[in-house]
Design a protein around this motif. Structure first.
Motif, PDB file in Angstrom:
ATOM      1  N   TYR A  32       0.835  -1.200   0.000  1.00  0.00           N
ATOM      2  CA  TYR A  32       0.000   0.000   0.000  1.00  0.00           C
ATOM      3  C   TYR A  32       0.872   1.253   0.000  1.00  0.00           C
ATOM      4  O   TYR A  32       0.592   2.216  -0.702  1.00  0.00           O
ATOM      5  CB  TYR A  32      -0.952   0.022   1.204  1.00  0.00           C
ATOM      6  CG  TYR A  32      -2.003   1.078   1.040  1.00  0.00           C
ATOM      7  CD1 TYR A  32      -3.225   0.769   0.468  1.00  0.00           C
ATOM      8  CD2 TYR A  32      -1.760   2.407   1.386  1.00  0.00           C
ATOM      9  CE1 TYR A  32      -4.179   1.738   0.260  1.00  0.00           C
ATOM     10  CE2 TYR A  32      -2.704   3.383   1.179  1.00  0.00           C
ATOM     11  CZ  TYR A  32      -3.914   3.046   0.618  1.00  0.00           C
ATOM     12  OH  TYR A  32      -4.856   4.007   0.396  1.00  0.00           O
ATOM     13  N   ARG A  36      -0.261   2.236  -3.347  1.00  0.00           N
ATOM     14  CA  ARG A  36      -1.588   2.693  -2.899  1.00  0.00           C
ATOM     15  C   ARG A  36      -2.663   1.701  -3.303  1.00  0.00           C
ATOM     16  O   ARG A  36      -3.716   2.057  -3.820  1.00  0.00           O
ATOM     17  CB  ARG A  36      -1.928   4.079  -3.474  1.00  0.00           C
ATOM     18  CG  ARG A  36      -0.962   5.171  -3.107  1.00  0.00           C
ATOM     19  CD  ARG A  36      -1.246   5.726  -1.712  1.00  0.00           C
ATOM     20  NE  ARG A  36      -0.230   6.704  -1.313  1.00  0.00           N
ATOM     21  CZ  ARG A  36       0.902   6.408  -0.699  1.00  0.00           C
ATOM     22  NH1 ARG A  36       1.189   5.157  -0.416  1.00  0.00           N
ATOM     23  NH2 ARG A  36       1.743   7.344  -0.354  1.00  0.00           N
ATOM     24  N   ILE A  38      -4.780  -1.852  -2.061  1.00  0.00           N
ATOM     25  CA  ILE A  38      -5.079  -2.901  -1.094  1.00  0.00           C
ATOM     26  C   ILE A  38      -4.960  -4.202  -1.856  1.00  0.00           C
ATOM     27  O   ILE A  38      -5.790  -4.513  -2.701  1.00  0.00           O
ATOM     28  CB  ILE A  38      -6.500  -2.772  -0.523  1.00  0.00           C
ATOM     29  CG1 ILE A  38      -6.683  -1.422   0.149  1.00  0.00           C
ATOM     30  CG2 ILE A  38      -6.758  -3.885   0.486  1.00  0.00           C
ATOM     31  CD1 ILE A  38      -8.087  -1.179   0.662  1.00  0.00           C
ATOM     32  N   PHE A  40      -5.798  -7.323  -2.234  1.00  0.00           N
ATOM     33  CA  PHE A  40      -6.760  -8.290  -1.719  1.00  0.00           C
ATOM     34  C   PHE A  40      -6.281  -9.731  -1.875  1.00  0.00           C
ATOM     35  O   PHE A  40      -6.776 -10.621  -1.210  1.00  0.00           O
ATOM     36  CB  PHE A  40      -8.113  -8.131  -2.430  1.00  0.00           C
ATOM     37  CG  PHE A  40      -8.936  -7.006  -1.903  1.00  0.00           C
ATOM     38  CD1 PHE A  40      -9.681  -7.162  -0.744  1.00  0.00           C
ATOM     39  CD2 PHE A  40      -8.961  -5.782  -2.536  1.00  0.00           C
ATOM     40  CE1 PHE A  40     -10.440  -6.132  -0.245  1.00  0.00           C
ATOM     41  CE2 PHE A  40      -9.722  -4.737  -2.043  1.00  0.00           C
ATOM     42  CZ  PHE A  40     -10.464  -4.915  -0.887  1.00  0.00           C
ATOM     43  N   MET A  97      -7.624  -2.230  -7.978  1.00  0.00           N
ATOM     44  CA  MET A  97      -8.248  -2.904  -6.844  1.00  0.00           C
ATOM     45  C   MET A  97      -9.164  -4.027  -7.335  1.00  0.00           C
ATOM     46  O   MET A  97      -9.201  -5.103  -6.757  1.00  0.00           O
ATOM     47  CB  MET A  97      -9.030  -1.894  -6.017  1.00  0.00           C
ATOM     48  CG  MET A  97      -9.228  -2.368  -4.619  1.00  0.00           C
ATOM     49  SD  MET A  97      -9.180  -1.044  -3.431  1.00  0.00           S
ATOM     50  CE  MET A  97     -10.650  -0.185  -3.712  1.00  0.00           C
TER      51      MET A  97
END
Lengths: 294, 361, 280
Positions: A32, A36, A38, A40, A97
């Protein structure tokens, strides 16, 4: 004192789980900090490492299986970045993302396919699976080893980031992606290193975690993954000591909640904590506040 | 070329809808009710509603929310709790002395109530979380969905929610017309909203929050509206899903469900209602029907077709989704809408091309 | 009745230890064109952001027609860090979000054009009218506001026609050429029905001819809509030609102000601009 005595097994379990979360959380916080994003899929990588161990240890002796698991996990983490994130470097953050969610979906479904959805027995690793007596309560060696190993690994990582050239590059990239590119830092190399380190720690975390929980399922990674991410947010995303501290706090708290008999809210607690921290101090315990330029 | 005027458009659309319903009625008469087609149509319609409601939030307002499964859960539970017949309650709530709700609502009011209760929850959740930016919002809504799930499984709420046990024996639908009507009306309302002045404001927020604010759009207020309305329809979608499944259990509404819905949004095109509908039916048809064979170990003669085994269908899906995300990130429709004008244009071009070829020969 | 539209009083904006705008006081008079100039990084855009509510200034006040719309004094962590001047401990704290300030009648454009790129030209302007409508979500969704919507649409069409953008109304805003994007941004700002228009480098990236046209355009628009204009600009010929009053900012501080002639002959201004060469 009576409280501690009564809850000692839970606190010990909490410290142990906390250490395992910490090892995963570092992967989240580093990725991150730089992209930047996440990631998953990180929790699922952790699960995949668990299955690799199950299958490899069935045919190979442990002293070969364990290093092999770590190496394969690192390669998988590296490949995920190259295949799913690198092509989207210039795409909006939402696309990356979604790609991460897609990878997570892919790994989970593949694991389901390979195992037919059955829970697999995790191999017993000698020494660390043994029972041990700590201040009058019985637990396994892994419970004691986890926090120690976590702290050693984190110390090594912090040293790496502080004193090596690649560490310096990582710090530069997480501070300002574009400028560091202009300064001649090879962004892709730095990002790859980040994924390699994160995957390595996730593999180690997986060895410890599944030794404790004894079975692996295709969805075993998502909850610990999300919790580790919460830990990273709690500590201030991008901050390694923050992530470690956050992970220990979450591990201990959720085990105490278990001890109090609120098992239903055992998972929900972590998210309640997340929401409280996001609202009260979005930058986390050690994070820095950033302002958008208009 | 001249475009169709509004009146003609409305007439044609109405004719198409009536045609669709007649077709559905005819199909129901002639095909056995166990046909896979009906399963796909029913579930597809429900998913279309849920996917469009998520698209309202993610695609049109630019709020990356992952709370959809949680909101569907609230809707499904609200519907089930208030429609289980009084005489069936002792059996459903066998561990909780028949529960504390001692009355039953008719189906339609219960569905609307499901939407309203979900919207109230969403409003309250929105107050703190909508201040968060992109990915933090995603993770916070995901967190809330998990909390909702735990909450509904809580023993202490057992007299209302039946704890972690199934809810069942509530009224369900048998005809495919019912989900089509409800989902159709809801989607039509969402489309009206998107094309209204508020819809423009949502899109402005999606494109550039700072500029939207400078144009006098109150961010908090508009995000709250979008979030609440989206959840209202997710709740109704949840209620329909409960009817479709005939039983409800909180543990089914996991983050994976939200991911699946999000991926359908992506397949259809983020910011396209028709894309979302199309993708929903396609996804459900593939997963429930057309690609089922991937899950069965198959022999052609004595040759065992490789790879085919339980779970392969989902792996295949995941690969397709990754390909779409990486290479066709605009999905089926991009941000475009399927429209009569475009269709006529398309055929006219084809037609005139052929005519030219004809005259050339 | 005062003829001062906008007044800044001891405005200071400090980011961490950096003072971007330092104790800035100025006045913008009714129906006049006032310019804010200065070398890059002098704090001009930051001042605009404080006026429009994007940033909360560390200290100081903004008055709009005599009413304080933004007002702050160093608080919390800033109390210790504050490096500016003129702390008035009794200053009350007023803050508004950008949308509230726009509603009061201050519209702005952005230095790096911020259009709604995936909306059409027409929709971009319509969005600006949204806040002036009396509808609510319910009436808007079910088209019970159709009279209002119709009126608004006509107003926007008229506005686009005036700005020479009517023929492009169905184009995506993001696909317009640069110069037209700037025009559209101004049209969009006008659609909010402002009393005061803030232009942040409207001529950036334009050639001399386009700059010339823009200058005429600004003057014409101002007269037509009875606007007061406050602009930031680097093109000196534009500024000198149309401004009634000029404020010069350097390193966040006001170093001179006056009519174009006065400013042009001011030694400190000349130094500030030529001094850039030393720093570079």
């Amino acid at each position: 004192m009576a409280f501690i005595e009564k809850n000692l097994p839970y606190i010990l379990a909490g410290i142990s789980v906390g250490g395992q979360y910490a090892l995963i959380a570092i992967g989240y916080t580093m990725v991150y900090g730089i992209l930047r994003l996440i990631n998953f899929a990180h929790g699922d990588l952790f699960m995949a490492a668990g299955f690799m161990m199950v299958y490899l240890s069935a045919t190979l002796p442990l002293y070969i299986a364990i290093p092999l698991v770590i190496i394969l996990t690192v390669i998988l983490g590296f490949l995920i970045e190259r295949v799913a994130y690198k092509p989207l470097r210039k795409a909006p953050r939402m696309s990356v993302m979604i790609s991460a969610i897609g990878v997570s979906y892919f790994i989970q479904n593949s694991a389901w396919y390979i195992t037919s959805g059955l829970a697999k027995q995790y191999p017993t690793i000698p020494v660390i699976s043994n029972s041990i007596n700590v201040w009058g309560s019985t637990t396994t060696v892994v419970t004691v080893i986890t926090p120690i190993l976590t702290i050693i690994l984190v110390a090594a990582l912090v040293a790496l980031i502080r004193y090596t050239k690649i560490g310096m590059a990582m710090r530069a990239v997480s501070r300002d992606f574009e400028t560091s590119q202009l300064m001649g830092i090879r962004i892709n190399t730095v990002i790859s290193y980040t994924f390699v380190i994160g995957s390595f720690l996730a593999a180690v975390g997986s060895l410890l975690y599944f030794t404790n929980y004894t079975t692996v399922t295709p969805t075993a990674g998502s909850m610990p993954g999300l919790k580790a991410f919460v830990a990273a947010v709690f500590g201030g995303i991008g901050s390694i000591p923050g992530a470690v501290l956050g992970a220990f706090i979450i591990g201990i708290c959720e085990n105490i909640i278990k001890g109090l008999g609120w098992t239903t809210f055992y998972d929900a607690f972590t998210f309640a904590l997340l929401i409280i921290i996001l609202i009260a101090k979005p930058s986390g315990l050690f994070g820095e506040k950033s302002t958008d330029k208009v | 070329m001249e475009h169709l005027n509004n009146k003609q458009k409305i007439l044609i659309t109405a004719a198409l809808i009536i045609g669709l319903f007649i077709l559905l009625l005819v199909l129901e008469q002639f095909l056995p009710s166990s046909s896979m087609l009906f399963v796909v149509l029913k579930k597809g319609a429900i998913y279309a509603l849920v996917v469009v409601s998520m698209n309202l939030l993610n695609g049109f307002t630019g709020l990356f929310s992952l709370g959809q499964a949680g909101f569907m859960l609230i809707g499904a539970y609200t519907y089930a709790i208030f429609t289980i017949p009084v005489e069936a309650r002792p059996m459903v709530y066998q561990y909780f002395n028949g529960g504390i709700v001692k009355f039953t609502l008719p189906v339609i009011p219960a569905i609307i109530l499901a939407g309203i209760v979900t919207a109230i929850f969403a409003y309250l959740i929105g107050l703190p979380v909508l201040r968060l930016k992109s990915d933090y919002l995603a993770i916070a809504t995901l967190g809330f969905a998990e909390i909702i799930r735990a909450f509904f499984q809580w023993d202490k709420l057992g007299p209302i929610t039946n704890g972690s046990n199934l809810l069942k024996l509530y009224p369900v639908f048998h005809s495919v017309i019912f989900p089509f009507t409800v989902a159709g009306i809801c989607i039509a309302i969402i489309v009206l909203l998107i094309n209204s002045s508020y819809g423009r404001a949502f899109k402005a927020i999606r494109d550039d929050e700072i500029a939207a604010e400078a144009m006098g759009i109150n961010l908090a207020h508009h995000k709250q509206i979008s979030f609440t309305i989206s959840s209202f329809f997710a709740g109704i979608g949840g209620a329909l899903l409960a009817m479709f499944q005939t039983t409800v259990q909180a543990s089914a509404f996991r983050a994976t469900m939200t991911y699946e819905i999000l991926l359908i949004v992506v397949i259809g095109g983020i910011g396209s209602v028709t894309g979302s509908c199309l993708a929903s039916f396609l996804f459900i048809a593939c997963s429930e029907w057309w690609l089922r064979f991937l899950d069965n170990t198959t022999y052609i003669g004595s040759f065992k077709v490789p790879l085919l085994a339980t779970g392969f269908r989902k792996v295949f899906f995941a690969v397709v989704i990754m390909i779409i995300v990486l290479f066709y990130n605009r999905g089926i429709m991009g941000t475009n809408e399927f429209s009569l004008d475009a269709l006529i244009e398309f055929f006219r071009k084809r037609f005139s091309k052929r005519r030219k070829e004809d005259s050339a020969t | 009745m005062t003829d001062i539209v906008l007044q800044l009083e001891n405005l200071t904006m400090q980011f961490g230890g950096v003072v971007a705008v330092d104790n800035l006081s100025l006045e913008v008079k009714q129906d006049k064109i006032t310019a804010l100039i200065g070398p890059n990084g002098a704090g001009k855009t930051t001042a605009f952001n404080c006026i429009t509510g994007v940033y909360e200034p560390t200290n100081g006040c903004v008055y709009f027609y005599g009413e304080a719309i933004v007002s702050n004094r160093p608080r919390g962590r800033m109390k210790k860090l504050y490096a500016g001047e003129n702390i008035n401990a009794n200053r009350k704290i007023v803050s508004h979000t950008p949308d509230e300030i726009t509603k009061m009648g201050i519209a702005r454009t952005f230095q790096n054009i911020r259009l709604f790129k995936s909306l059409t030209v027409f929709e971009n302007v319509l969005v600006a009218k949204h806040m002036r409508m009396k509808q609510n979500v319910f009436t808007a969704t079910f088209r019970l506001n159709y009279k209002e919507e119709k009126r608004i649409r006509q107003e926007c069409l008229d506005l686009l026609e005036e700005q020479g953008l009517l023929h492009l109304r169905n184009e995506m805003a993001g696909s317009l050429p640069y110069g037209l994007q700037r025009r559209l941004e101004i049209a969009r700002a006008l659609a909010t029905e402002p009393k005061l228009l803030l232009l942040d480098e409207p001529a950036a990236g334009m050639n001399p001819q386009e700059t010339q046209d823009l200058a005429d355009f600004i003057v014409r628009t101002k007269d037509k809509y009875n606007l007061t204009v406050f602009l930031i600009e680097h093109h000196m010929d534009l500024v000198m030609r149309i401004s009634d009053h000029i404020y010069v900012l350097d390193f966040g501080k006001l170093i001179a102000h006056g009519t174009p002639e006065e400013v042009q002959n001011n030694q400190r201004v000349i130094d500030a601009y030529l001094g850039v060469a030393e720093d570079a």
